[in-house]
Design a protein around this motif. Structure first.
Motif, PDB file in Angstrom:
ATOM      1  N   LEU A   1      29.304  42.773  37.613  1.00 35.69           N
ATOM      2  CA  LEU A   1      29.317  43.213  39.112  1.00 35.69           C
ATOM      3  C   LEU A   1      29.242  42.442  40.001  1.00 35.69           C
ATOM      4  O   LEU A   1      29.981  42.353  40.709  1.00 35.69           O
ATOM      5  N   PHE A   2      28.570  41.886  40.039  1.00 32.61           N
ATOM      6  CA  PHE A   2      28.105  40.699  41.261  1.00 32.61           C
ATOM      7  C   PHE A   2      29.075  39.875  40.681  1.00 32.61           C
ATOM      8  O   PHE A   2      29.803  39.427  42.133  1.00 32.61           O
ATOM      9  N   ALA A   3      29.728  39.494  39.608  1.00 33.23           N
ATOM     10  CA  ALA A   3      30.966  38.616  39.832  1.00 33.23           C
ATOM     11  C   ALA A   3      32.093  39.174  40.147  1.00 33.23           C
ATOM     12  O   ALA A   3      33.271  38.445  40.912  1.00 33.23           O
ATOM     13  N   GLY A   4      32.155  40.669  40.276  1.00 34.82           N
ATOM     14  CA  GLY A   4      33.384  41.640  40.528  1.00 34.82           C
ATOM     15  C   GLY A   4      33.752  41.164  41.867  1.00 34.82           C
ATOM     16  O   GLY A   4      34.482  41.080  42.851  1.00 34.82           O
ATOM     17  N   ALA A   5      32.079  41.184  42.858  1.00 40.60           N
ATOM     18  CA  ALA A   5      31.793  41.205  44.398  1.00 40.60           C
ATOM     19  C   ALA A   5      32.628  39.455  45.054  1.00 40.60           C
ATOM     20  O   ALA A   5      33.623  39.722  45.887  1.00 40.60           O
ATOM     21  N   VAL A   6      31.574  38.846  44.264  1.00 37.71           N
ATOM     22  CA  VAL A   6      31.826  37.465  44.474  1.00 37.71           C
ATOM     23  C   VAL A   6      33.974  36.668  44.103  1.00 37.71           C
ATOM     24  O   VAL A   6      34.678  36.411  45.198  1.00 37.71           O
TER      25      VAL A   6
ATOM     26  N   LEU B   1      39.123  36.350  46.368  1.00 38.38           N
ATOM     27  CA  LEU B   1      41.025  37.485  46.240  1.00 38.38           C
ATOM     28  C   LEU B   1      41.669  37.368  47.737  1.00 38.38           C
ATOM     29  O   LEU B   1      42.192  37.268  48.415  1.00 38.38           O
ATOM     30  N   TRP B   2      40.187  38.055  48.864  1.00 36.46           N
ATOM     31  CA  TRP B   2      40.970  38.919  50.099  1.00 36.46           C
ATOM     32  C   TRP B   2      41.120  37.916  50.711  1.00 36.46           C
ATOM     33  O   TRP B   2      41.913  38.169  51.617  1.00 36.46           O
ATOM     34  N   LYS B   3      40.161  36.359  51.110  1.00 31.29           N
ATOM     35  CA  LYS B   3      40.260  34.900  51.776  1.00 31.29           C
ATOM     36  C   LYS B   3      41.780  34.648  51.521  1.00 31.29           C
ATOM     37  O   LYS B   3      42.083  34.223  52.584  1.00 31.29           O
TER      38      LYS B   3
ATOM     39  N   ILE C   1      45.330  40.143  47.866  1.00 31.80           N
ATOM     40  CA  ILE C   1      44.520  41.113  47.366  1.00 31.80           C
ATOM     41  C   ILE C   1      45.271  42.197  45.779  1.00 31.80           C
ATOM     42  O   ILE C   1      44.580  43.496  45.188  1.00 31.80           O
ATOM     43  N   GLY C   2      46.287  41.461  46.083  1.00 28.66           N
ATOM     44  CA  GLY C   2      47.126  42.534  44.309  1.00 28.66           C
ATOM     45  C   GLY C   2      46.703  42.263  43.458  1.00 28.66           C
ATOM     46  O   GLY C   2      46.776  43.048  41.998  1.00 28.66           O
ATOM     47  N   ALA C   3      45.250  41.373  42.883  1.00 28.54           N
ATOM     48  CA  ALA C   3      45.091  40.709  41.770  1.00 28.54           C
ATOM     49  C   ALA C   3      43.176  41.587  41.422  1.00 28.54           C
ATOM     50  O   ALA C   3      42.509  41.329  40.711  1.00 28.54           O
ATOM     51  N   ILE C   4      42.717  42.416  43.098  1.00 23.86           N
ATOM     52  CA  ILE C   4      41.337  42.770  42.748  1.00 23.86           C
ATOM     53  C   ILE C   4      41.485  44.135  42.226  1.00 23.86           C
ATOM     54  O   ILE C   4      40.029  43.760  41.146  1.00 23.86           O
ATOM     55  N   PRO C   5      42.711  44.641  42.217  1.00 26.86           N
ATOM     56  CA  PRO C   5      42.103  45.907  41.336  1.00 26.86           C
ATOM     57  C   PRO C   5      42.136  45.572  39.710  1.00 26.86           C
ATOM     58  O   PRO C   5      41.211  46.400  38.652  1.00 26.86           O
TER      59      PRO C   5
END
Length: 196
Positions: A106-111, A116-118, A122-126
């Motif tokens: 979950l931490f890795a997902g947040a990082v 990816l946002w920066k 964001i297309g890779a986030i889902p």
């Protein structure tokens, strides 16, 4: 020729060993209520519906970022109502093991989300969310029920699919995972808990 007493003693010993094994399994496991999964799934479905509305479609990322903590809080509140969870976490080591199974992914997902946002990707986030959430469930399933590992595997599969399909399908995949899979497995866990 063995006597009836010997056969009876062997059967009694086997029954005792079976009871000990089941007790040890129960001591190292926590019963996750199906209602927690259903509540989290309802939040996921609501996020999907909001994200698909034409006026809000461009804000899908913010909607899902807001839905995550809401779903986690709803699930946590329902889990803390379960006495087995409270005793499981209060005993120390099992609770720490459960958290160590969940938190790293979950931490890795947040990082990864922040990275990816920066990077304006964001297309890779889902795909990352679905994949890493599935991995966290698989890791945590060692301390929960095995059915959670199956749910994790479904999330991993959806994450891989999300990396391969057009971005127009990402919101639907998020809804299918965080909405549909939570509800489906919440129902299955609830049925299992009630012996159906």
């Amino acid at each position: 020729m063995p006597s009836a007493k010997t056969v009876s003693l062997d059967m009694h010993a086997m029954a005792t060993l079976r009871y000990i094994r089941e007790s040890m399994d129960a001591a190292g496991c926590v019963a996750v209520p199906g209602s927690a999964g259903i509540a989290m799934g309802m939040v996921g479905l609501a996020a999907m519906v909001l994200s698909l509305l034409p006026d809000l479609a461009q804000h899908w990322f913010a909607i899902w970022v807001a839905a995550g903590p809401i779903a986690a809080l709803a699930g946590a509140l329902l889990m803390t109502r379960s006495t087995s969870v409270v005793s499981f976490i209060a005993t120390g080591t099992p609770g720490r093991k459960l958290l160590l199974g969940l938190i790293p992914c979950l931490f890795a997902g947040a990082v990864l989300t922040a990275v990816l946002w920066k990077a304006n990707d964001i297309g890779a986030i889902p795909g990352a969310w679905l994949l890493l959430y599935g991995c966290s469930l698989i890791s945590a399933s060692a301390f929960i029920k095995m059915i959670v590992a199956w749910m994790g595997a479904c999330f991993v599969a959806l994450g891989v699919i999300a990396f391969m399909v057009p971005e127009s399908l990402h919101v639907a995949l998020l809804g299918l995972g965080f909405g549909g899979l939570h509800i489906l497995f919440g129902i299955l866990i609830g049925r299992d808990a009630h012996g159906r």
